[in-house]
Design a protein around this motif. Structure first.
Motif, PDB file in Angstrom:
ATOM      1  N   VAL A  77       1.083  -5.578   1.739  1.00  0.00           N
ATOM      2  CA  VAL A  77       1.078  -6.836   0.936  1.00  0.00           C
ATOM      3  C   VAL A  77      -0.499  -7.236   0.582  1.00  0.00           C
ATOM      4  CG1 VAL A  77       1.277  -9.330   1.401  1.00  0.00           C
ATOM      5  CG2 VAL A  77       2.969  -7.689   2.060  1.00  0.00           C
ATOM      6  N   THR A  78      -1.206  -6.711   1.512  1.00  0.00           N
ATOM      7  CA  THR A  78      -2.760  -7.121   1.442  1.00  0.00           C
ATOM      8  C   THR A  78      -3.351  -6.222   0.247  1.00  0.00           C
ATOM      9  OG1 THR A  78      -3.041  -7.433   3.707  1.00  0.00           O
ATOM     10  CG2 THR A  78      -5.125  -7.043   2.664  1.00  0.00           C
ATOM     11  N   GLN A  79      -2.902  -4.912   0.184  1.00  0.00           N
ATOM     12  CA  GLN A  79      -3.070  -4.243  -1.123  1.00  0.00           C
ATOM     13  C   GLN A  79      -2.717  -4.691  -2.494  1.00  0.00           C
ATOM     14  OE1 GLN A  79      -1.583  -0.177   0.234  1.00  0.00           O
ATOM     15  NE2 GLN A  79      -3.520   0.297  -0.547  1.00  0.00           N
ATOM     16  N   ALA A  80      -1.702  -5.546  -2.346  1.00  0.00           N
ATOM     17  CA  ALA A  80      -1.005  -6.176  -3.614  1.00  0.00           C
ATOM     18  C   ALA A  80      -2.081  -7.378  -4.097  1.00  0.00           C
ATOM     19  CB  ALA A  80       0.319  -6.550  -3.396  1.00  0.00           C
ATOM     20  N   TRP A  81      -2.190  -8.134  -2.936  1.00  0.00           N
ATOM     21  CA  TRP A  81      -3.109  -9.214  -3.310  1.00  0.00           C
ATOM     22  C   TRP A  81      -4.415  -8.834  -3.646  1.00  0.00           C
ATOM     23  CZ3 TRP A  81      -2.081 -14.420  -3.449  1.00  0.00           C
ATOM     24  CH2 TRP A  81      -0.857 -14.870  -3.160  1.00  0.00           C
ATOM     25  N   LEU A  82      -4.929  -7.721  -2.957  1.00  0.00           N
ATOM     26  CA  LEU A  82      -6.542  -7.253  -3.526  1.00  0.00           C
ATOM     27  C   LEU A  82      -6.372  -6.800  -4.785  1.00  0.00           C
ATOM     28  CD1 LEU A  82      -7.742  -5.446  -0.115  1.00  0.00           C
ATOM     29  CD2 LEU A  82      -8.711  -7.480  -1.203  1.00  0.00           C
ATOM     30  N   ALA A  83      -5.458  -6.014  -5.332  1.00  0.00           N
ATOM     31  CA  ALA A  83      -5.375  -5.614  -6.656  1.00  0.00           C
ATOM     32  C   ALA A  83      -5.219  -6.429  -7.552  1.00  0.00           C
ATOM     33  CB  ALA A  83      -4.131  -4.388  -6.781  1.00  0.00           C
ATOM     34  N   ALA A  84      -4.429  -7.579  -7.362  1.00  0.00           N
ATOM     35  CA  ALA A  84      -4.259  -8.676  -8.214  1.00  0.00           C
ATOM     36  C   ALA A  84      -5.507  -9.649  -8.289  1.00  0.00           C
ATOM     37  CB  ALA A  84      -3.078  -9.467  -7.979  1.00  0.00           C
ATOM     38  N   VAL A  88     -10.556  -3.895  -5.846  1.00  0.00           N
ATOM     39  CA  VAL A  88     -10.168  -2.474  -6.098  1.00  0.00           C
ATOM     40  C   VAL A  88     -10.749  -1.751  -4.659  1.00  0.00           C
ATOM     41  CG1 VAL A  88     -10.200  -0.497  -7.597  1.00  0.00           C
ATOM     42  CG2 VAL A  88     -10.000  -2.665  -8.268  1.00  0.00           C
ATOM     43  N   LYS A  89     -11.916  -1.913  -4.375  1.00  0.00           N
ATOM     44  CA  LYS A  89     -12.471  -0.903  -3.402  1.00  0.00           C
ATOM     45  C   LYS A  89     -11.916  -1.229  -2.025  1.00  0.00           C
ATOM     46  CE  LYS A  89     -17.262   0.384  -1.422  1.00  0.00           C
ATOM     47  NZ  LYS A  89     -18.521  -0.097  -1.248  1.00  0.00           N
ATOM     48  N   LEU A  90     -11.628  -2.185  -1.477  1.00  0.00           N
ATOM     49  CA  LEU A  90     -11.009  -2.729  -0.408  1.00  0.00           C
ATOM     50  C   LEU A  90      -9.666  -1.960  -0.456  1.00  0.00           C
ATOM     51  CD1 LEU A  90     -11.205  -3.395   2.483  1.00  0.00           C
ATOM     52  CD2 LEU A  90     -10.744  -5.791   1.630  1.00  0.00           C
ATOM     53  N   ARG A  92      -8.433   0.617  -2.282  1.00  0.00           N
ATOM     54  CA  ARG A  92      -8.337   1.928  -1.841  1.00  0.00           C
ATOM     55  C   ARG A  92      -8.625   2.054  -0.528  1.00  0.00           C
ATOM     56  NH1 ARG A  92     -12.060   3.334  -7.447  1.00  0.00           N
ATOM     57  NH2 ARG A  92     -10.363   2.948  -8.936  1.00  0.00           N
ATOM     58  N   THR A  93      -9.484   1.729   0.291  1.00  0.00           N
ATOM     59  CA  THR A  93      -9.677   1.896   1.578  1.00  0.00           C
ATOM     60  C   THR A  93      -8.449   1.529   2.447  1.00  0.00           C
ATOM     61  OG1 THR A  93     -12.174   1.112   1.397  1.00  0.00           O
ATOM     62  CG2 THR A  93     -11.229   1.105   3.457  1.00  0.00           C
ATOM     63  N   LEU A  94      -7.889   0.603   2.154  1.00  0.00           N
ATOM     64  CA  LEU A  94      -6.528   0.434   2.999  1.00  0.00           C
ATOM     65  C   LEU A  94      -5.367   1.490   2.386  1.00  0.00           C
ATOM     66  CD1 LEU A  94      -6.307  -3.656   2.816  1.00  0.00           C
ATOM     67  CD2 LEU A  94      -6.821  -2.268   4.600  1.00  0.00           C
ATOM     68  N   GLY A  95      -5.561   1.732   1.224  1.00  0.00           N
ATOM     69  CA  GLY A  95      -4.851   2.797   1.028  1.00  0.00           C
ATOM     70  C   GLY A  95      -4.754   4.167   1.730  1.00  0.00           C
ATOM     71  N   ALA A  96      -6.115   4.464   2.146  1.00  0.00           N
ATOM     72  CA  ALA A  96      -6.103   5.618   3.109  1.00  0.00           C
ATOM     73  C   ALA A  96      -5.625   5.218   4.707  1.00  0.00           C
ATOM     74  CB  ALA A  96      -7.801   5.893   3.283  1.00  0.00           C
ATOM     75  N   VAL A  97      -5.711   4.047   4.907  1.00  0.00           N
ATOM     76  CA  VAL A  97      -5.285   3.501   6.192  1.00  0.00           C
ATOM     77  C   VAL A  97      -3.736   3.563   6.133  1.00  0.00           C
ATOM     78  CG1 VAL A  97      -4.917   1.683   7.754  1.00  0.00           C
ATOM     79  CG2 VAL A  97      -7.298   2.140   6.774  1.00  0.00           C
ATOM     80  N   ALA A  98      -3.085   3.227   5.151  1.00  0.00           N
ATOM     81  CA  ALA A  98      -1.698   3.240   4.758  1.00  0.00           C
ATOM     82  C   ALA A  98      -1.224   4.438   4.936  1.00  0.00           C
ATOM     83  CB  ALA A  98      -1.501   2.532   3.450  1.00  0.00           C
ATOM     84  N   VAL A  99      -1.901   5.595   4.639  1.00  0.00           N
ATOM     85  CA  VAL A  99      -1.288   6.982   4.744  1.00  0.00           C
ATOM     86  C   VAL A  99      -1.344   7.476   6.235  1.00  0.00           C
ATOM     87  CG1 VAL A  99      -1.930   9.399   4.209  1.00  0.00           C
ATOM     88  CG2 VAL A  99      -2.128   7.886   2.646  1.00  0.00           C
ATOM     89  N   VAL A 100      -2.300   6.976   7.029  1.00  0.00           N
ATOM     90  CA  VAL A 100      -1.997   7.209   8.424  1.00  0.00           C
ATOM     91  C   VAL A 100      -0.898   6.557   9.022  1.00  0.00           C
ATOM     92  CG1 VAL A 100      -3.149   6.964  10.777  1.00  0.00           C
ATOM     93  CG2 VAL A 100      -4.568   7.800   8.522  1.00  0.00           C
ATOM     94  N   TRP A 101      -0.853   5.246   8.546  1.00  0.00           N
ATOM     95  CA  TRP A 101       0.305   4.371   9.087  1.00  0.00           C
ATOM     96  C   TRP A 101       1.664   4.834   8.723  1.00  0.00           C
ATOM     97  CZ3 TRP A 101      -3.216   1.492  10.961  1.00  0.00           C
ATOM     98  CH2 TRP A 101      -2.830   0.255  11.966  1.00  0.00           C
ATOM     99  N   MET A 102       1.918   5.514   7.590  1.00  0.00           N
ATOM    100  CA  MET A 102       3.144   6.030   7.169  1.00  0.00           C
ATOM    101  C   MET A 102       3.303   7.436   7.910  1.00  0.00           C
ATOM    102  SD  MET A 102       5.904   6.162   5.575  1.00  0.00           S
ATOM    103  CE  MET A 102       5.904   5.118   4.056  1.00  0.00           C
ATOM    104  N   LEU A 103       2.176   8.164   8.248  1.00  0.00           N
ATOM    105  CA  LEU A 103       2.479   9.286   8.960  1.00  0.00           C
ATOM    106  C   LEU A 103       2.985   9.017  10.439  1.00  0.00           C
ATOM    107  CD1 LEU A 103      -0.466  11.524   7.968  1.00  0.00           C
ATOM    108  CD2 LEU A 103       1.916  11.715   7.479  1.00  0.00           C
ATOM    109  N   ALA A 104       2.602   7.829  10.715  1.00  0.00           N
ATOM    110  CA  ALA A 104       2.878   7.310  12.451  1.00  0.00           C
ATOM    111  C   ALA A 104       4.362   6.796  12.132  1.00  0.00           C
ATOM    112  CB  ALA A 104       1.871   6.266  12.709  1.00  0.00           C
ATOM    113  N   MET A 105       4.875   6.378  11.119  1.00  0.00           N
ATOM    114  CA  MET A 105       6.272   5.991  10.959  1.00  0.00           C
ATOM    115  C   MET A 105       7.003   7.081  11.105  1.00  0.00           C
ATOM    116  SD  MET A 105       5.603   2.728   8.120  1.00  0.00           S
ATOM    117  CE  MET A 105       7.143   2.628   7.873  1.00  0.00           C
ATOM    118  N   LEU A 106       6.406   8.129  10.293  1.00  0.00           N
ATOM    119  CA  LEU A 106       7.424   9.289  10.194  1.00  0.00           C
ATOM    120  C   LEU A 106       7.634  10.061  11.689  1.00  0.00           C
ATOM    121  CD1 LEU A 106       5.998  11.553   7.107  1.00  0.00           C
ATOM    122  CD2 LEU A 106       8.253  10.337   7.542  1.00  0.00           C
ATOM    123  N   VAL A 107       6.881   9.441  12.625  1.00  0.00           N
ATOM    124  CA  VAL A 107       6.991   9.936  13.883  1.00  0.00           C
ATOM    125  C   VAL A 107       7.794   8.941  14.702  1.00  0.00           C
ATOM    126  CG1 VAL A 107       5.659  10.346  16.070  1.00  0.00           C
ATOM    127  CG2 VAL A 107       4.836  11.376  13.899  1.00  0.00           C
TER     128      VAL A 107
END
Length: 267
Positions: A77-84, A88-90, A92-107
């Motif tokens: 949600v935060t990424q969507a609001w930032l993009a709109a 953009v810079k933040l 993309r930073t949150l995008g990297a965090v989202a990757v880690v978060w999704m991997l944690a969800m896979l576990v």
């Protein structure tokens, strides 16, 4: 400045991307859609808590799963609001965090599902054998769309739509806490998860009206959503499903039980 904007728009149009007002309209649509999805998801959990059907007295792994799952939603949600809003810079930073978060969800996703089956905490409107497979396969489908969004992160047309697609496959727990699940057997899981198809359908109609054609991502989302639900049901009612259920429940109170029998309703 105007020449630069026109030049950028021309490059975007040549690459097949929405540009100018159309691109800004897309960002607004993505923001609204993701926010609405998050509201529906959270509302389902709040409703069950308000009706005293759930509590915070769950095992630690359930709380960890909740933190990771809701954390991923908050990041999206935060990424969507930032993009709109042009952050953009933040974004993309949150995008990297989202990757880690999704991997944690896979576990944690499979861990919570398996723990529920082993301890007999599967909701009484789900068959345990189907529940364990459907949850995990749906999560893998969401991860597939998320991975595609990551690969195409520089494509402004595909990336946000794929993010919405991944979120769509994870809407089942929210809708499942709003719908009258006991009355939806034996297809309670398919209905709770499948009703989220309304999201890509809205996106499809919106793109058709605004862009003149539906974007392929919406069709891919619908295909992955349907495919995961069909695959889970086929496997659950096959010898493969029985073997997986037996392996999951070995050494637990649920061992040697019939995984296709519905649990007893709570008192």
């Amino acid at each position: 400045m105007s020449d630069a904007i026109l030049s950028a728009d021309a490059r975007g149009a040549k690459a097949g991307r929405a540009t100018g007002p159309a691109a800004r309209g897309d960002l607004s649509f993505f923001r609204t859609t993701i926010t609405a999805m998050a509201v529906v998801l959270v509302s389902g959990f709040v409703l069950q808590l308000a009706m005293a059907r759930s509590s915070f007295g769950a095992p630690l792994v359930v709380h960890l799963h909740a933190v990771v799952f809701m954390g991923w939603v908050a990041i999206l949600v935060t990424q969507a609001w930032l993009a709109a809003g042009g952050g953009v810079k933040l974004h993309r930073t949150l995008g990297a965090v989202a990757v880690v978060w999704m991997l944690a969800m896979l576990v944690l996703g499979p861990l919570v599902t398996i723990a529920s089956v082993r301890t007999g905490r599967v909701p009484f409107f789900f068959q345990p054998q189907h529940f364990v497979l459907a949850n995990i396969i749906t999560l893998l489908g969401a991860f597939g769309l998320f991975a595609a969004a990551l690969v195409l992160r520089k494509n402004r047309d595909w990336h946000p739509r794929l993010q919405i697609g991944a979120f769509t496959l994870l809407m089942g727990p929210g809708f499942g806490r709003i719908l009258p699940m006991p009355f939806l057997k034996p297809y309670a899981f398919e209905i709770a998860t499948g009703v989220a198809v309304i999201v890509p359908l809205i996106g499809l109609v919106r793109d058709w009206r605004v862009r003149g054609r539906p974007h392929p991502v919406w069709l891919w989302t619908i295909a992955v959503l349907a495919g995961t639900l069909i695959l889970a049901r086929v496997l659950a009612f096959s010898p493969v499903g029985a073997v997986i259920f037996a392996a999951v429940t070995t050494g637990s109170p649920a061992a040697h039980t019939d995984g296709l029998i519905y649990p007893k309703p709570p008192f």
